[in-house]
Scaffold this motif. Structure first.
Motif, mmCIF file in Angstrom:
data_model
loop_
_atom_site.group_PDB
_atom_site.id
_atom_site.type_symbol
_atom_site.label_atom_id
_atom_site.label_comp_id
_atom_site.label_asym_id
_atom_site.label_seq_id
_atom_site.Cartn_x
_atom_site.Cartn_y
_atom_site.Cartn_z
ATOM 1 N N LEU A 71 -22.838 74.127 -42.886
ATOM 2 C CA LEU A 71 -23.748 75.259 -43.015
ATOM 3 C C LEU A 71 -24.915 75.193 -42.032
ATOM 4 O O LEU A 71 -25.763 76.089 -42.035
ATOM 5 C CB LEU A 71 -24.281 75.332 -44.446
ATOM 6 N N ALA A 72 -24.962 74.177 -41.186
ATOM 7 C CA ALA A 72 -26.057 74.038 -40.230
ATOM 8 C C ALA A 72 -26.155 75.225 -39.274
ATOM 9 O O ALA A 72 -27.267 75.706 -39.024
ATOM 10 C CB ALA A 72 -25.928 72.730 -39.466
ATOM 11 N N PRO A 73 -25.047 75.752 -38.737
ATOM 12 C CA PRO A 73 -25.177 76.927 -37.867
ATOM 13 C C PRO A 73 -25.746 78.146 -38.587
ATOM 14 O O PRO A 73 -26.556 78.878 -38.015
ATOM 15 C CB PRO A 73 -23.749 77.198 -37.398
ATOM 16 N N LEU A 74 -25.373 78.339 -39.832
ATOM 17 C CA LEU A 74 -25.906 79.468 -40.596
ATOM 18 C C LEU A 74 -27.405 79.312 -40.810
ATOM 19 O O LEU A 74 -28.172 80.267 -40.619
ATOM 20 C CB LEU A 74 -25.186 79.590 -41.942
ATOM 21 N N VAL A 75 -27.839 78.123 -41.187
ATOM 22 C CA VAL A 75 -29.266 77.875 -41.398
ATOM 23 C C VAL A 75 -30.029 78.035 -40.081
ATOM 24 O O VAL A 75 -31.130 78.612 -40.053
ATOM 25 C CB VAL A 75 -29.482 76.467 -42.001
ATOM 26 N N ALA A 76 -29.446 77.572 -38.977
ATOM 27 C CA ALA A 76 -30.102 77.714 -37.677
ATOM 28 C C ALA A 76 -30.205 79.182 -37.271
ATOM 29 O O ALA A 76 -31.238 79.610 -36.741
ATOM 30 C CB ALA A 76 -29.338 76.920 -36.619
ATOM 31 N N LEU A 77 -29.151 79.964 -37.509
ATOM 32 C CA LEU A 77 -29.199 81.402 -37.210
ATOM 33 C C LEU A 77 -30.282 82.098 -38.022
ATOM 34 O O LEU A 77 -31.035 82.924 -37.495
ATOM 35 C CB LEU A 77 -27.844 82.053 -37.486
ATOM 36 N N ILE A 78 -30.369 81.767 -39.283
ATOM 37 C CA ILE A 78 -31.411 82.349 -40.132
ATOM 38 C C ILE A 78 -32.790 81.921 -39.631
ATOM 39 O O ILE A 78 -33.728 82.722 -39.616
ATOM 40 C CB ILE A 78 -31.191 81.955 -41.611
ATOM 41 N N GLY A 79 -32.917 80.673 -39.205
ATOM 42 C CA GLY A 79 -34.189 80.194 -38.671
ATOM 43 C C GLY A 79 -34.602 80.926 -37.403
ATOM 44 O O GLY A 79 -35.761 81.316 -37.249
ATOM 45 N N VAL A 80 -33.646 81.144 -36.493
ATOM 46 C CA VAL A 80 -33.952 81.875 -35.260
ATOM 47 C C VAL A 80 -34.360 83.303 -35.591
ATOM 48 O O VAL A 80 -35.323 83.835 -35.028
ATOM 49 C CB VAL A 80 -32.740 81.850 -34.297
ATOM 50 N N TYR A 81 -33.661 83.914 -36.508
ATOM 51 C CA TYR A 81 -33.991 85.286 -36.891
ATOM 52 C C TYR A 81 -35.360 85.347 -37.576
ATOM 53 O O TYR A 81 -36.131 86.275 -37.339
ATOM 54 C CB TYR A 81 -32.902 85.857 -37.804
ATOM 55 N N ALA A 82 -35.677 84.350 -38.391
ATOM 56 C CA ALA A 82 -36.985 84.310 -39.054
ATOM 57 C C ALA A 82 -38.108 84.150 -38.027
ATOM 58 O O ALA A 82 -39.152 84.811 -38.134
ATOM 59 C CB ALA A 82 -37.024 83.170 -40.070
ATOM 60 N N ILE A 83 -37.906 83.304 -37.031
ATOM 61 C CA ILE A 83 -38.907 83.148 -35.974
ATOM 62 C C ILE A 83 -39.095 84.457 -35.224
ATOM 63 O O ILE A 83 -40.213 84.859 -34.901
ATOM 64 C CB ILE A 83 -38.510 82.004 -35.017
ATOM 65 N N ARG A 84 -37.995 85.149 -34.990
ATOM 66 C CA ARG A 84 -38.067 86.448 -34.315
ATOM 67 C C ARG A 84 -38.873 87.452 -35.139
ATOM 68 O O ARG A 84 -39.705 88.178 -34.596
ATOM 69 C CB ARG A 84 -36.653 86.946 -34.067
ATOM 70 N N ILE A 85 -38.645 87.483 -36.439
ATOM 71 C CA ILE A 85 -39.398 88.392 -37.317
ATOM 72 C C ILE A 85 -40.882 88.038 -37.299
ATOM 73 O O ILE A 85 -41.743 88.928 -37.232
ATOM 74 C CB ILE A 85 -38.826 88.341 -38.751
ATOM 75 N N ILE A 86 -41.190 86.761 -37.370
ATOM 76 C CA ILE A 86 -42.589 86.330 -37.349
ATOM 77 C C ILE A 86 -43.263 86.747 -36.042
ATOM 78 O O ILE A 86 -44.398 87.247 -36.043
ATOM 79 C CB ILE A 86 -42.685 84.803 -37.565
ATOM 80 N N LEU A 87 -42.565 86.576 -34.916
ATOM 81 C CA LEU A 87 -43.141 86.973 -33.632
ATOM 82 C C LEU A 87 -43.370 88.479 -33.551
ATOM 83 O O LEU A 87 -44.404 88.929 -33.068
ATOM 84 C CB LEU A 87 -42.235 86.520 -32.486
ATOM 85 N N VAL A 88 -42.405 89.258 -34.023
ATOM 86 C CA VAL A 88 -42.545 90.712 -33.965
ATOM 87 C C VAL A 88 -43.679 91.173 -34.876
ATOM 88 O O VAL A 88 -44.468 92.045 -34.504
ATOM 89 C CB VAL A 88 -41.210 91.403 -34.338
ATOM 90 N N ASN A 89 -43.798 90.594 -36.054
ATOM 91 C CA ASN A 89 -44.858 90.995 -36.985
ATOM 92 C C ASN A 89 -46.237 90.570 -36.490
ATOM 93 O O ASN A 89 -47.243 91.159 -36.909
ATOM 94 C CB ASN A 89 -44.600 90.440 -38.370
#
Length: 95
Positions: A71-89
């Motif tokens: 599940l490491a790739p899934l968690v990493a994908l979610i992490g990258v997407y979360a960082i992207r959301i934080i940057l956009v906000n």
């Protein structure tokens, strides 16, 4: 500062693309559509693994063992997407 924001977003997009390519390639290898005995496939696979292993390794240490499921790739994908959301906000901080 806008250029810094755009560079960070570009880096996150590239990481996202590489992770998706790695996940799809792992599925194709698992279902024997791709063969690691082919030199080009093996080079691409080892290159993607060497790029992503530093990201996946700390995640794998935290996650409990799931048998054959990684599940490491899934968690990493979610992490990258979360960082992207934080940057956009928080884009106004870059302006």
């Amino acid at each position: 500062m806008t250029s810094l924001f755009q560079i960070l977003m570009l880096v996150l997009d590239v990481v996202w693309f590489i992770m998706i390519a790695h996940i799809i390639m792992s599925w194709l290898i698992s279902f024997q559509v791709l063969n690691l005995r082919q030199p080009l496939v093996a080079q691409i696979w080892h290159g993607l693994n060497s790029l992503l292993e530093p990201i996946y390794r700390p995640i794998r240490r935290v996650l409990p063992p799931m048998g054959g499921l990684d599940l490491a790739p899934l968690v990493a994908l979610i992490g990258v997407y979360a960082i992207r959301i934080i940057l956009v906000n928080n884009m106004h901080a870059f302006m």
